[in-house]
Design a protein around this motif. Sequence first.
Motif, short mmCIF file in Angstrom:
data_model
loop_
_atom_site.label_atom_id
_atom_site.label_comp_id
_atom_site.label_asym_id
_atom_site.label_seq_id
_atom_site.Cartn_x
_atom_site.Cartn_y
_atom_site.Cartn_z
N SER A 132 0.83 -1.20 0.00
CA SER A 132 0.00 0.00 0.00
C SER A 132 0.87 1.24 0.00
O SER A 132 1.87 1.33 0.71
CB SER A 132 -0.91 0.01 1.22
N HIS A 133 0.48 2.26 -0.82
CA HIS A 133 1.25 3.49 -0.94
C HIS A 133 0.71 4.60 -0.04
O HIS A 133 1.09 5.75 -0.20
CB HIS A 133 1.26 3.97 -2.39
N ASP A 134 -0.23 4.27 0.83
CA ASP A 134 -0.72 5.31 1.76
C ASP A 134 -0.11 5.07 3.14
O ASP A 134 0.78 4.24 3.31
CB ASP A 134 -2.25 5.33 1.81
N ALA A 135 -0.62 5.79 4.13
CA ALA A 135 -0.01 5.73 5.45
C ALA A 135 -0.46 4.52 6.28
O ALA A 135 -0.09 4.40 7.43
CB ALA A 135 -0.30 7.03 6.21
N MET A 136 -1.28 3.65 5.73
CA MET A 136 -1.73 2.39 6.32
C MET A 136 -2.28 2.59 7.73
O MET A 136 -3.36 3.14 7.90
CB MET A 136 -0.61 1.36 6.27
N ASP A 137 -1.53 2.17 8.76
CA ASP A 137 -2.09 2.15 10.11
C ASP A 137 -2.45 3.53 10.64
O ASP A 137 -3.23 3.63 11.60
CB ASP A 137 -1.15 1.44 11.07
N SER A 138 -1.93 4.60 10.06
CA SER A 138 -2.33 5.93 10.53
C SER A 138 -3.78 6.23 10.16
O SER A 138 -4.37 7.18 10.68
CB SER A 138 -1.41 7.00 9.94
N PHE A 139 -4.38 5.42 9.25
CA PHE A 139 -5.78 5.59 8.88
C PHE A 139 -6.73 4.75 9.73
O PHE A 139 -7.94 4.84 9.56
CB PHE A 139 -5.99 5.25 7.40
N TYR A 140 -6.19 3.92 10.61
CA TYR A 140 -7.07 3.01 11.38
C TYR A 140 -8.01 3.78 12.31
O TYR A 140 -9.10 3.31 12.64
CB TYR A 140 -6.23 2.03 12.21
N ASP A 141 -7.57 4.98 12.73
CA ASP A 141 -8.44 5.77 13.61
C ASP A 141 -9.72 6.20 12.92
O ASP A 141 -10.67 6.65 13.58
CB ASP A 141 -7.69 7.03 14.09
N TYR A 142 -9.75 6.14 11.58
CA TYR A 142 -10.93 6.58 10.84
C TYR A 142 -11.89 5.43 10.55
O TYR A 142 -12.91 5.63 9.88
CB TYR A 142 -10.50 7.23 9.52
N ILE A 143 -11.58 4.25 10.99
CA ILE A 143 -12.46 3.08 10.75
C ILE A 143 -13.39 2.93 11.94
O ILE A 143 -12.95 2.84 13.09
CB ILE A 143 -11.63 1.80 10.54
N TRP A 144 -14.67 2.89 11.66
CA TRP A 144 -15.67 2.72 12.73
C TRP A 144 -16.39 1.37 12.62
O TRP A 144 -17.07 0.96 13.53
CB TRP A 144 -16.67 3.87 12.70
N ASP A 145 -16.24 0.70 11.53
CA ASP A 145 -16.91 -0.58 11.35
C ASP A 145 -16.11 -1.66 12.09
O ASP A 145 -14.96 -1.95 11.76
CB ASP A 145 -17.02 -0.93 9.86
N VAL A 146 -16.75 -2.27 13.11
CA VAL A 146 -16.06 -3.23 13.97
C VAL A 146 -15.61 -4.46 13.19
O VAL A 146 -14.54 -5.01 13.45
CB VAL A 146 -16.97 -3.62 15.14
N THR A 147 -16.41 -4.86 12.21
CA THR A 147 -16.06 -6.05 11.42
C THR A 147 -14.74 -5.83 10.69
O THR A 147 -13.88 -6.72 10.64
CB THR A 147 -17.17 -6.36 10.40
N ILE A 148 -14.56 -4.64 10.10
CA ILE A 148 -13.31 -4.34 9.38
C ILE A 148 -12.15 -4.29 10.36
O ILE A 148 -11.06 -4.81 10.09
CB ILE A 148 -13.45 -3.02 8.61
N LEU A 149 -12.36 -3.70 11.54
CA LEU A 149 -11.30 -3.63 12.53
C LEU A 149 -10.91 -5.02 13.03
O LEU A 149 -9.72 -5.32 13.24
CB LEU A 149 -11.73 -2.75 13.70
N GLU A 150 -11.91 -5.89 13.22
CA GLU A 150 -11.61 -7.26 13.63
C GLU A 150 -10.80 -7.98 12.56
O GLU A 150 -9.86 -8.74 12.85
CB GLU A 150 -12.91 -8.02 13.91
#
Length: 978
Positions: A904-922
């Motif tokens: 991935s060419h983006d900041a990857m884990d720095s975007f995790y704070d913007y995920i609210w869907d629990v299924t995707i986070l799991e």
Amino acid sequence: MSVEAADRVAAVVSSWPGTPLQTSWFEFLLDGSLLEKHLQKSNPDPTPVQLIIQFLEQASKPSVNEQNQVQPPADNRRNRTLKLLALKVAAHMKWDLDVLEKGLTIPVLNMLLNELLCVSKVPPGVKHVDLDLSTLPPTTAMGTTKHTNVTSAELSIVQQEKEMTENILTVLKEQAADSISVLEGALQLKKDFYVHTLRTLDLLAADAAANGETESSTAGLCISADELHCQVHYDLGGIFFQQGCTDQPAHEKARDHFRQTKELLKKVVFLDSTIHVHLDEKRLAGYWNACKALTGDCDPSDSQTLPYDQINSLIRACNYQAVIEAFIKDNVSRSLPNHFRRSVLREFLYKVQQGESGLDEVCHKICVCNAIRDALEGEILSVRFQQLLLKPSKRIVDFILEVCTRSLEKDCPPETSRRNMANFMKTLCESLEELSLVFMVSSHKLFMELLKEEERKVLVEQMRKRSATINLSAKPLPSFYDIPASASVNIGQLEQQLILSLEPRRIRQILIELHGMAERPFWRVNSKWEVPSDYINVILSIKDNLTKDLVYILMAKGLHCISIKDFGHARQLFSACLELVTEFSPKLRQVMLNEMLLLEVRAHETMAAEGSKERPPPDLVSRVRGYLEMRIHDLPLRQVVGEECVAFMLNWRENDYLTLQVPPSLVMNNPYIKLGQLLASTCKELPGPKESRRTAKELWDVVVQICSVSIQHKRNNDGRVGLIKQRESSMGILHRSKFITFIKKLREPLVLTTLISLFVRLHSIVRDDIVNEVTAEHLSIWPSSLPNIQAVDVEAVAVTVKELVSYALTLNPNNQSWLITQADIYFVTNQYSAALNLYLQAGAVCSDFFTKAVPPDVYTDQVLKRMIKCCSMMNCHTQVAVLCQFLREVDYMTAFKALQEQNSHDAMDSFYDYIWDVTILEYLTHIHHKRGETEKRQIAVKAIGQTELNTSNPEEVLQLAAQKRKKRFLQAMAKLYF
């Protein structure tokens, strides 16, 4: 395809009117000399790349036996000949891999290179890394260095192409190290190489028993060792440069290879003007600059890259004030490209995101420098700069004014730059809300120099929100004939004064003196004095020479003043000319009244374009109506006057007059009035509960005719029927160029939206691409098909829709509908970064830069899916996963697939704070655990552990958490892409 089937296809194609017959693939089998003749044509049809595809597709088609079982392609003479023909075409193209990679799919290119290996006698079943290249014949070694060892069965181009592409790329990735070893081995070879040509391939075909040592090995195209090494160094440099993302020392290897490339390129160019190296010198220069910046290796003697090196050195030394100084100076010299300047700003913003303190002001100042550079070049100001102007400090405004002043420090800056800077100063005033900051700008020396007094007054009054009307009319002149003549000086000095003067009384006085000295036509003194050709005969027929000169010069100077928007002097000059001609010529009197009307129309339109909301006075509207209805015999009329009068009526929504009151005879005889009436009628009915299709259909028919070309069928020398399109046909009521000129005088949003909608629909029909359609408002009112689609100039429609949307956005860069349409245009032409930028702008303008939720009718599921694809095509896979949550139904399949990507060419884990869907986070937690990525897993666990994301929370709490993350994510995206 069988020969019989091919004959049937050819028969159908030849029955199409005006379509030239295309040479079929099987004809090359029947006539051995046809291929060379075909390739020698200036525009062969099919093209060389298409021929390769056709030959290999036919050669790789599986057969079906009597038991209806699919069998692999037969190894027969027909198929071998087809493969040889494909190689011949590639040989004719001199094995230009740049062209081949762009024109062929990966499976077809793989098959072609495999065939090259076969005819080059590369030992089968042996890894190329195990071969000693120095012992191989010249053409064998060359084939090996062109291809990595990817073995696969004969490929079917049509069936399962996607799976085959993925398989081939997987093998290539696995064997990347072997490929690098082969290329590095090629650098040790000192002998010349040979590539197959049409002649050597013919020799191979004639001598089936030939091995790599036959005459064909050295009868091919000679490639010197230096040329090969130059190409290989360039390719290896590119490979190591990409590896540098994860392996920093690889950048040093890349730098060394690019240095060798540059040196060898100079050498081969010096020795031989005909070289066979295929590389992009601008890209090489970019690689070289990037490597030096990444490795800290600066070469002071390299003047071409010195500005880049200087900036990168300053950044590494943390001398940020010097970076800002360099950017200010570059606003004058403009040696640094805009994309480089923006990349520097993005680098600083990234440092801020990573927590480096004290860089906010540096980011603001670099943003200001870049914005002023954009302004000087007439570009649209960035959204980031507009955000900065929402609540600027006095210090920032001071800095803006300083940069503006220093950016025009040349002794004589171009007039375009001065005008663009004046527009920027006006935009700055209009963007500032605090009155003290507005007066700080309006009282600045540069503001006073660049803007005329009239412009300054209008702008300051607008900012104060006062309703006082500024009277732009000049003071009434005394009677023109009451002006006394004064003593004379020499003719040369008087002619110079005549050229410079804008004072009507002084112009008459000078002419009286000149006519007292010499009898000659003084209207010819300045070759730049021009009057419309429609009026030339009437003016030159004036018998009195002094009067003739005076009328001509007053009109020419007045027209020039209008062109530079000096309307005050233009009024004085035209008023004096009107007073003069009223005494002796009713025809010229009416001409001057018409020109004075055009003057007032343009003056009012200019004020409107600069932000004035004041409606035109009723007297001006009445005069425009009077002109449109005027019928005076033998009166010279300029078409532009009528054109701008119709545009004026549309811009000020005088739709009732255009639809109900304009005389029918005018509609029939004046194409601009016809267009105006149809546009007014269509716009008038759009806001209603039911969109009328009748007037829309009439407007559609008129525009289609304008964009159509006359078609003629002509029989060629060989007896075939060809199609000839006359692009400048007069099928429509206007030529397309005049139609575009008229459109660019319109600025009423609904009229422009209607035209954009029409052209978007027309563009969709002629492109016939349902998947990648451009969207716009009110598409349902237009027809969904064309009866004579062949007559429509597809290129003209494509150009017009792009021009129209771009022009509309110059008038209002914040119209979200136009932004979405422009984004769609970029999207369907595979310009994904530009498309995403505009999709984000569209969301920003309707949500106060994402401080509010973006309305769902702006970010529809279609728009969001296109944003997702843009991110995917740019390998920003974490952004893809975040955006998948925005859809009405979360697209888990796409999100999971994106999160599986490791490049991935983006900041990857720095975007995790913007995920609210629990299924995707799991799922994120699971894949990081599976990969052993402990730190990233902890970030995902921390995100999922936030109390506001607890699924037991009330729906309102969950929605609030989602909305908060949406806004923050879109703001982060805006910082990245604006």
